[in-house]
Design a protein around this motif. Structure first.
Motif, PDB file in Angstrom:
ATOM      1  N   ASP A   1       0.598  -0.860   0.000  1.00 61.31           N
ATOM      2  CA  ASP A   1       0.000   0.000   0.000  1.00 61.31           C
ATOM      3  C   ASP A   1       0.804   1.157   0.000  1.00 61.31           C
ATOM      4  OD1 ASP A   1      -1.584  -2.243   0.038  1.00 61.31           O
ATOM      5  OD2 ASP A   1      -2.823  -1.263   0.635  1.00 61.31           O
ATOM      6  N   THR A   2       1.337   2.284  -0.546  1.00 51.68           N
ATOM      7  CA  THR A   2       1.880   3.485  -1.201  1.00 51.68           C
ATOM      8  C   THR A   2       0.956   4.695  -0.982  1.00 51.68           C
ATOM      9  OG1 THR A   2       2.821   2.069  -2.895  1.00 51.68           O
ATOM     10  CG2 THR A   2       2.520   4.375  -3.480  1.00 51.68           C
ATOM     11  N   THR A   3       1.618   5.821  -0.825  1.00 48.73           N
ATOM     12  CA  THR A   3       0.791   7.031  -0.802  1.00 48.73           C
ATOM     13  C   THR A   3       1.264   7.949  -1.913  1.00 48.73           C
ATOM     14  OG1 THR A   3      -0.284   8.673   0.635  1.00 48.73           O
ATOM     15  CG2 THR A   3       2.117   8.553   0.757  1.00 48.73           C
ATOM     16  N   TYR A   4       0.320   8.686  -2.479  1.00 51.20           N
ATOM     17  CA  TYR A   4       0.645   9.628  -3.537  1.00 51.20           C
ATOM     18  C   TYR A   4      -0.041  10.952  -3.243  1.00 51.20           C
ATOM     19  CZ  TYR A   4       0.801  12.257  -7.750  1.00 51.20           C
ATOM     20  OH  TYR A   4       1.019  13.302  -8.611  1.00 51.20           O
ATOM     21  N   PHE A   5       0.638  12.065  -3.573  1.00 53.02           N
ATOM     22  CA  PHE A   5       0.007  13.369  -3.431  1.00 53.02           C
ATOM     23  C   PHE A   5       0.583  14.358  -4.435  1.00 53.02           C
ATOM     24  CE2 PHE A   5       3.425  13.006  -0.320  1.00 53.02           C
ATOM     25  CZ  PHE A   5       4.190  14.149  -0.545  1.00 53.02           C
ATOM     26  N   SER A   6      -0.173  15.398  -4.695  1.00 53.36           N
ATOM     27  CA  SER A   6       0.214  16.471  -5.622  1.00 53.36           C
ATOM     28  C   SER A   6       0.133  17.804  -4.895  1.00 53.36           C
ATOM     29  CB  SER A   6      -0.733  16.513  -6.825  1.00 53.36           C
ATOM     30  OG  SER A   6      -0.844  15.262  -7.452  1.00 53.36           O
ATOM     31  N   VAL A   7       1.055  18.704  -5.214  1.00 56.89           N
ATOM     32  CA  VAL A   7       1.072  20.039  -4.614  1.00 56.89           C
ATOM     33  C   VAL A   7       1.503  21.041  -5.674  1.00 56.89           C
ATOM     34  CG1 VAL A   7       1.827  21.402  -2.629  1.00 56.89           C
ATOM     35  CG2 VAL A   7       2.011  18.920  -2.551  1.00 56.89           C
ATOM     36  N   ALA A   8       0.965  22.259  -5.595  1.00 57.56           N
ATOM     37  CA  ALA A   8       1.390  23.338  -6.483  1.00 57.56           C
ATOM     38  C   ALA A   8       1.395  24.651  -5.709  1.00 57.56           C
ATOM     39  CB  ALA A   8       0.463  23.448  -7.687  1.00 57.56           C
ATOM     40  N   ASP A   9       2.285  25.583  -6.083  1.00 52.41           N
ATOM     41  CA  ASP A   9       2.384  26.845  -5.347  1.00 52.41           C
ATOM     42  C   ASP A   9       2.160  28.048  -6.263  1.00 52.41           C
ATOM     43  OD1 ASP A   9       4.834  27.406  -6.667  1.00 52.41           O
ATOM     44  OD2 ASP A   9       6.019  26.509  -5.057  1.00 52.41           O
ATOM     45  N   ARG A  10       2.186  29.223  -5.669  1.00 49.36           N
ATOM     46  CA  ARG A  10       1.876  30.457  -6.391  1.00 49.36           C
ATOM     47  C   ARG A  10       2.917  30.803  -7.452  1.00 49.36           C
ATOM     48  NH1 ARG A  10       0.295  34.539  -3.446  1.00 49.36           N
ATOM     49  NH2 ARG A  10      -0.060  33.394  -1.523  1.00 49.36           N
ATOM     50  N   ASP A  11       4.138  30.234  -7.344  1.00 49.68           N
ATOM     51  CA  ASP A  11       5.187  30.507  -8.325  1.00 49.68           C
ATOM     52  C   ASP A  11       5.101  29.613  -9.549  1.00 49.68           C
ATOM     53  OD1 ASP A  11       6.316  32.491  -6.689  1.00 49.68           O
ATOM     54  OD2 ASP A  11       7.495  31.001  -5.583  1.00 49.68           O
ATOM     55  N   GLY A  12       4.161  28.676  -9.549  1.00 50.45           N
ATOM     56  CA  GLY A  12       3.997  27.801 -10.696  1.00 50.45           C
ATOM     57  C   GLY A  12       4.676  26.458 -10.557  1.00 50.45           C
TER      58      GLY A  12
ATOM     59  N   GLN B   1       5.401   7.848  -2.318  1.00 53.94           N
ATOM     60  CA  GLN B   1       6.259   7.305  -1.259  1.00 53.94           C
ATOM     61  C   GLN B   1       5.602   6.075  -0.661  1.00 53.94           C
ATOM     62  OE1 GLN B   1       6.664   7.927   2.759  1.00 53.94           O
ATOM     63  NE2 GLN B   1       8.052   6.292   2.156  1.00 53.94           N
ATOM     64  N   SER B   2       6.412   5.044  -0.363  1.00 52.19           N
ATOM     65  CA  SER B   2       5.828   3.767   0.001  1.00 52.19           C
ATOM     66  C   SER B   2       6.780   2.932   0.836  1.00 52.19           C
ATOM     67  CB  SER B   2       5.469   2.992  -1.279  1.00 52.19           C
ATOM     68  OG  SER B   2       5.113   1.658  -1.004  1.00 52.19           O
ATOM     69  N   ASN B   3       6.186   2.018   1.615  1.00 50.88           N
ATOM     70  CA  ASN B   3       6.941   0.952   2.279  1.00 50.88           C
ATOM     71  C   ASN B   3       6.795  -0.367   1.543  1.00 50.88           C
ATOM     72  OD1 ASN B   3       7.619   2.797   4.197  1.00 50.88           O
ATOM     73  ND2 ASN B   3       6.560   1.807   5.884  1.00 50.88           N
ATOM     74  N   TYR B   4       6.116  -0.374   0.441  1.00 46.51           N
ATOM     75  CA  TYR B   4       5.782  -1.480  -0.457  1.00 46.51           C
ATOM     76  C   TYR B   4       4.553  -2.229   0.022  1.00 46.51           C
ATOM     77  CZ  TYR B   4       5.760  -5.523  -3.485  1.00 46.51           C
ATOM     78  OH  TYR B   4       5.366  -6.503  -4.355  1.00 46.51           O
ATOM     79  N   ARG B   5       4.688  -3.475   0.485  1.00 45.90           N
ATOM     80  CA  ARG B   5       3.518  -4.314   0.763  1.00 45.90           C
ATOM     81  C   ARG B   5       2.820  -3.807   2.021  1.00 45.90           C
ATOM     82  NH1 ARG B   5       1.884  -9.577  -0.534  1.00 45.90           N
ATOM     83  NH2 ARG B   5       3.813  -9.981  -1.670  1.00 45.90           N
ATOM     84  N   GLY B   6       1.766  -3.018   1.840  1.00 48.03           N
ATOM     85  CA  GLY B   6       1.050  -2.487   2.994  1.00 48.03           C
ATOM     86  C   GLY B   6       1.957  -1.615   3.835  1.00 48.03           C
ATOM     87  N   MET B   7       2.121  -2.002   5.100  1.00 44.85           N
ATOM     88  CA  MET B   7       2.903  -1.192   6.032  1.00 44.85           C
ATOM     89  C   MET B   7       4.397  -1.446   5.925  1.00 44.85           C
ATOM     90  SD  MET B   7       0.489  -1.408   9.417  1.00 44.85           S
ATOM     91  CE  MET B   7       1.447  -0.196  10.331  1.00 44.85           C
TER      92      MET B   7
ATOM     93  N   MET C   1       7.928   1.937  10.580  1.00 45.67           N
ATOM     94  CA  MET C   1       8.229   0.581  10.121  1.00 45.67           C
ATOM     95  C   MET C   1       9.141   0.629   8.904  1.00 45.67           C
ATOM     96  SD  MET C   1       5.565  -2.524   9.251  1.00 45.67           S
ATOM     97  CE  MET C   1       4.945  -2.523  10.936  1.00 45.67           C
ATOM     98  N   PHE C   2      10.054  -0.322   8.810  1.00 45.89           N
ATOM     99  CA  PHE C   2      10.938  -0.423   7.659  1.00 45.89           C
ATOM    100  C   PHE C   2      10.217  -1.070   6.485  1.00 45.89           C
ATOM    101  CE2 PHE C   2      13.833  -0.223  11.252  1.00 45.89           C
ATOM    102  CZ  PHE C   2      14.751   0.718  10.820  1.00 45.89           C
ATOM    103  N   GLN C   3      10.590  -0.626   5.295  1.00 48.11           N
ATOM    104  CA  GLN C   3      10.001  -1.144   4.069  1.00 48.11           C
ATOM    105  C   GLN C   3      10.387  -2.608   3.843  1.00 48.11           C
ATOM    106  OE1 GLN C   3      11.589   1.127   0.799  1.00 48.11           O
ATOM    107  NE2 GLN C   3      13.695   0.666   1.307  1.00 48.11           N
ATOM    108  N   ASP C   4       9.582  -3.290   3.022  1.00 48.34           N
ATOM    109  CA  ASP C   4       9.902  -4.643   2.577  1.00 48.34           C
ATOM    110  C   ASP C   4      10.119  -4.668   1.064  1.00 48.34           C
ATOM    111  OD1 ASP C   4       7.279  -4.093   1.991  1.00 48.34           O
ATOM    112  OD2 ASP C   4       6.479  -5.998   2.656  1.00 48.34           O
ATOM    113  N   ARG C   5      10.680  -3.566   0.550  1.00 52.55           N
ATOM    114  CA  ARG C   5      10.885  -3.422  -0.886  1.00 52.55           C
ATOM    115  C   ARG C   5      11.805  -4.498  -1.455  1.00 52.55           C
ATOM    116  NH1 ARG C   5       7.724  -1.021  -4.364  1.00 52.55           N
ATOM    117  NH2 ARG C   5       7.358   0.535  -2.764  1.00 52.55           N
ATOM    118  N   GLY C   6      12.695  -5.050  -0.613  1.00 55.16           N
ATOM    119  CA  GLY C   6      13.604  -6.078  -1.084  1.00 55.16           C
ATOM    120  C   GLY C   6      12.910  -7.340  -1.556  1.00 55.16           C
ATOM    121  N   GLU C   7      11.632  -7.504  -1.202  1.00 54.79           N
ATOM    122  CA  GLU C   7      10.878  -8.656  -1.698  1.00 54.79           C
ATOM    123  C   GLU C   7      10.846  -8.691  -3.218  1.00 54.79           C
ATOM    124  OE1 GLU C   7       6.341 -10.491  -1.787  1.00 54.79           O
ATOM    125  OE2 GLU C   7       6.737  -8.671  -0.638  1.00 54.79           O
TER     126      GLU C   7
END
Length: 611
Positions: free
Chosen positions: A412-423, A430-436, A453-459
Motif C-alpha cells: 500500500d503506497t501514498t501519492y500526493f500532488s502540490v502546487a504553489d503560487r510561483d507555478g 512514497q511507500s513501504n511497499y507491501r502495505g505497512m 516501520m521499515f520497508q519490505d521493498r527487497g521482496e
C-alpha cells in the motif's frame, strides 16, 4: 411517560384494537396466520446507487476544486490542510510536499513512512522543465545472494516480511535533497508542526482503520518469519487491538524521531543517533542493515522518460521504477481510435488491457537498477516499437499469451500532488511497499521505538542468476512506485498519480486516456470506473498466469462486461486494488491568470483543496 407519547410507541394494530374494544363482538376472532419470516439480505444496501448531481457526470463523487494561489491533494484531510498551511505561510510546493509526506507517515502508516523510499517528478518554473528525483535505497552490503536465497519462502521467492526484505530507507534524504534545492521555509519549520501532530494525535478515519487492522492481522499470521514483533504492536495495537474509526491515534515515538531529524537534518537519520539505533536493532534481531549502509546513501536527480500521447507530453521515471510502463501502454493505445470505440466500451477496455499485458512483459524482462544492468529505454519507449507491439492485439479476442519484445540488449503506497503560487508543481509518491512494510519497527531511545516501520521493498528482487533484477548487495530492487506528470504546448498541465503496486502504470494510463481521449475533467477522470489486470510476468521471476484476470469496478457497463467475457477475458469483480488517485492541474484561462484545479480519490480518505 405521557399518554400521547406512550400511544405513539404502540403498533398500529394495538391502537385499532383498543379503539374498537367498546363496540366489538365478544365472539372469538380467528387468529391470522403469521406472515412468512423474511431472511434479510446479506447486504441491506445492495442495488442502491449514488444520489443525483445537478451538474456534471452522474458517476462523479464531487467537483474539481479551484484556486489561484496553490493546491494540494492527498490521501488524508489533515495532510492536505498541513500542505495548504505551509503554502499560505510562504512555503514552496516542495516545503509543502515534505510536510505532507511526514504527516502521512503518521496519519496513513498503512501506505508510507520514513522507513521506505520516495520518488518525485516536478515542474521547475525557473528551468521551465520537468525534473525527476529517485530516492530509493540499496540492499545491505552484508547480505549476500546466498544468504538471501536461504531465506526464500516455500514458493521459491523472497518472503513478504522480515529483515531480508529491508533496504536503506531513502525518504528522509529525498526530503533533504529537495529542500536544499527548492525549500523556502527553514527545515525545522517544515517538520516540527508534524512532530507536534504525532504527539497530539488525530481521530482514525474509516479506510485507514480498515487497512491498519488488516495489516496487523497479516503480520500476526506470518509472525514466525518476522524476527521481532513487539515493537509494531506497541505503536499500532498498544492494548491488543488497532484504533477503531473515530478513536484518537497518536505516535509520540515518531514525533520524537521527527524532532531529531528537524534538529539534525538528514545526518541525524543516516549518520547519527537514529542510524545508531537502527544498527543496534538489526544486530539484536539478526538482520543486516547497518550505519555503514545508511551513511553513504544519496538521492539521485534524474532525467525523466518522456513520450507524446496525442499532443500531450507524458513524463515518467525510468528503471529501477516502472514509469516506462505507463509510456509503453500509452504508446500502444495511441495506435487505436479509443475515442471512436466509446467510453467504458468493451473495445476500449480490451485494447487498453492488452497494451498493459504487452508492456508488463517488457517490465518483467528488463526493469532493474541501471547501475547493474542497462535497460534499452529508448527503444522500448519508441513509437516504432509501440506500432510493432500494437499489431499483436486482436480486436475481437484476447491474446492467448503475451511475450516480451526482442529489444536490443545494452548491457500500500501514498501519492500526493502540490502546487504553489510561483507555478511549481510537485508529483510525489512514497511507500513501504507491501502495505505497512516488513513488520519491523526499530528500538529507540529510553526503551521506546523510533515510531516507523521499515520497508519490505527487497521482496521485489529476483533470485535467478542472470536476471537484471537478481539480488546483489548494495543494489536497488525493482520499484513499483511512480509519480506522474504531463505538459501541453510546453506548459505544465498536471501532477498526478495512482498508487497501488502494479496498478500504478495501468491507473496512470487510464487517467491520461480519460482526460485526453474522453474529455473528462480531473475529478471525473479519477471517479470513472477502472479496470485492473493481474497475472502478468513479474520482475521477481513470477511467470504469467495464462491470460490473467481482468478486474472491473462495479460501474463498468454490464454490456461491456459481457462482451469482454465473450472475447475470452477472465473477469474478476472489485478487489480493492484499483489504486488511490490525486491530481493537481494548471489551467490556462482565456480571461485572467491561470488557476489550479485539484482532485482527490473517492476510494481513499483523502481531500483536495485549493485557495
Amino acid at each position: 411517560m405521557r399518554r400521547r407519547t406512550f400511544l405513539s410507541t404502540l403498533p398500529a394494530g394495538a391502537l385499532l384494537a383498543g379503539a374498537g374494544g367498546a363496540t366489538a363482538s365478544t365472539a372469538p376472532r380467528p387468529v391470522p396466520a403469521a406472515p412468512p419470516r423474511q431472511t434479510p439480505p446479506a447486504d441491506p444496501y445492495a442495488g442502491v446507487g449514488p444520489g443525483d448531481r445537478n451538474s456534471g457526470l452522474q458517476f462523479v463523487s464531487r467537483s474539481t476544486v479551484w484556486g489561484q494561489h496553490g493546491a494540494a491533494a492527498t490521501a488524508h484531510p489533515r495532510a492536505t490542510l498541513i500542505g495548504i498551511d505551509i503554502l499560505r505561510r510562504g512555503g514552496s510546493a516542495i516545503d509543502a510536499a515534505i510536510a505532507i509526506n511526514a504527516a502521512l507517515g503518521f496519519l496513513e502508516p498503512t501506505a508510507n513512512g520514513i522507513g521506505g523510499d520516495a520518488f518525485c517528478l516536478m515542474w521547475d518554473p525557473a528551468q521551465r522543465k520537468v525534473v525527476g528525483l529517485n530516492g530509493s535505497g540499496n540492499s545491505p552490503r552484508g547480505l549476500s545472494l546466498e544468504t538471501a536465497r536461504s531465506k526464500k519462502a516455500e514458493d521459491g521467492y523472497l518472503p513478504p516480511y522480515g529483515a531480508v526484505t529491508v533496504n536503506v530507507p531513502g525518504t528522509v534524504d529525498a526530503w533533504w535533497s529537495a529542500h536544499q534545492r527548492y525549500g523556502k521555509l527553514p527545515w525545522k519549520d517544515v517538520l516540527l508542526p508534524v512532530a507536534e501532530l504525532c504527539e497530539e494525535g488525530v481521530p482514525m478515519p474509516q479506510l485507514i482503520a480498515w487497512y491498519l487492522q488488516r495489516n496487523m492481522a497479516n503480520f500476526d499470521r506470518r509472525a514466525a518469519i518476522i524476527e521481532e514483533n513487539d515493537n509494531r504492536k506497541k505503536i499500532y495495537a498498544p492494548d491488543g487491538r488497532t484504533p477503531a474509526v473515530g478513536e484518537v491515534f497518536a505516535n509520540p515515538d515518531l514525533g520524537r524521531t521527527y524532532r531529531m531529524i528537524a534538529e539534525g537534518g538528514r545526518d541525524a537519520f543516516y549518520d547519527g543517533p537514529i542510524a545508531d539505533h537502527i544498527e543496534r536493532y538489526f544486530r539484536r534481531i539478526g538482520g543486516w542493515l547497518t550505519r555503514a549502509d545508511m551513511a553513504p546513501h544519496r538521492t539521485e536527480w534524474v532525467e525523466p522518460v518522456r513520450t507524446d500521447y496525442r499532443g500531450v507530453d507524458v513524463y515518467g521515471l525510468g528503471p529501477n521504477t516502472q514509469g516506462l510502463s505507463t509510456n509503453q501502454i500509452l504508446n500502444i493505445c495511441e495506435q487505436f481510435d479509443l475515442r471512436g470505440m466509446g467510453f467504458q466500451s468493451a473495445a476500449s477496455i480490451h485494447h487498453q488491457a492488452e497494451a498493459k499485458r504487452l508492456a508488463f512483459e517488457d517490465r518483467a524482462k528488463w526493469f532493474a537498477d541501471e547501475r547493474f544492468s542497462r535497460t534499452p529505454v529508448e527503444y522500448l519507449n519508441s513509437k516504432a516499437y509501440a506500432a510493432e507491439r500494437a499489431r499483436l492485439i486482436r480486436p475481437d479476442r484476447v491474446m492467448d499469451r503475451a511475450f516480451p519484445g526482442d529489444a536490443p540488449t545494452q548491457g500500500d503506497t501514498t501519492y500526493f500532488s502540490v502546487a504553489d503560487r510561483d507555478g511549481m508543481m510537485v508529483s510525489w509518491i512514497q511507500s513501504n511497499y507491501r502495505g505497512m512494510g516488513s513488520g519491523l519497527v526499530s528500538d529507540g531511545p529510553d526503551g521506546g521505538t523510533l515510531g516507523f516501520m521499515f520497508q519490505d521493498r527487497g521482496e521485489l528482487f529476483n533470485l535467478n542468476d542472470g536476471h537484471p533484477n537478481v539480488y546483489a548487495p548494495a543494489k536497488r530492487p525493482f520499484h513499483t512506485i511512480i509519480p506522474g506528470c504531463a505538459c501541453r504546448d510546453g506548459e505544465p498541465w498536471m501532477a498526478m498519480g495512482v498508487m497501488g503496486g502494479g496498478m500504478q502504470p495501468q491507473g496512470q494510463a487510464q487517467i491520461i486516456i480519460n482526460m485526453v481521449d474522453y474529455g473528462l475533467d480531473p475529478q471525473e477522470a479519477g471517479d470513472a470506473p477502472r479496470w485492473q489486470h493481474e497475472g502478468s510476468s513479474e520482475p521477481t521471476g513470477h511467470p504469467a498466469e495464462g491470460v490473467g484476470v481482468l478486474h472491473l469496478e462495479t460501474g463498468v457497463p454490464a454490456a461491456s462486461k459481457a462482451q469482454l467475457e465473450a472475447m475470452g477475458w477472465v473477469l474478476g469483480g472489485p478487489n480493492g486494488g484499483f489504486g488511490g488517485y490525486q491530481n493537481v492541474v494548471r489551467q490556462a484561462n482565456a480571461r485572467g491568470p491561470w488557476t489550479w484545479g485539484a482532485a482527490s480519490e473517492m476510494r481513499k480518505d483523502g481531500l483536495a483543496l485549493a485557495y
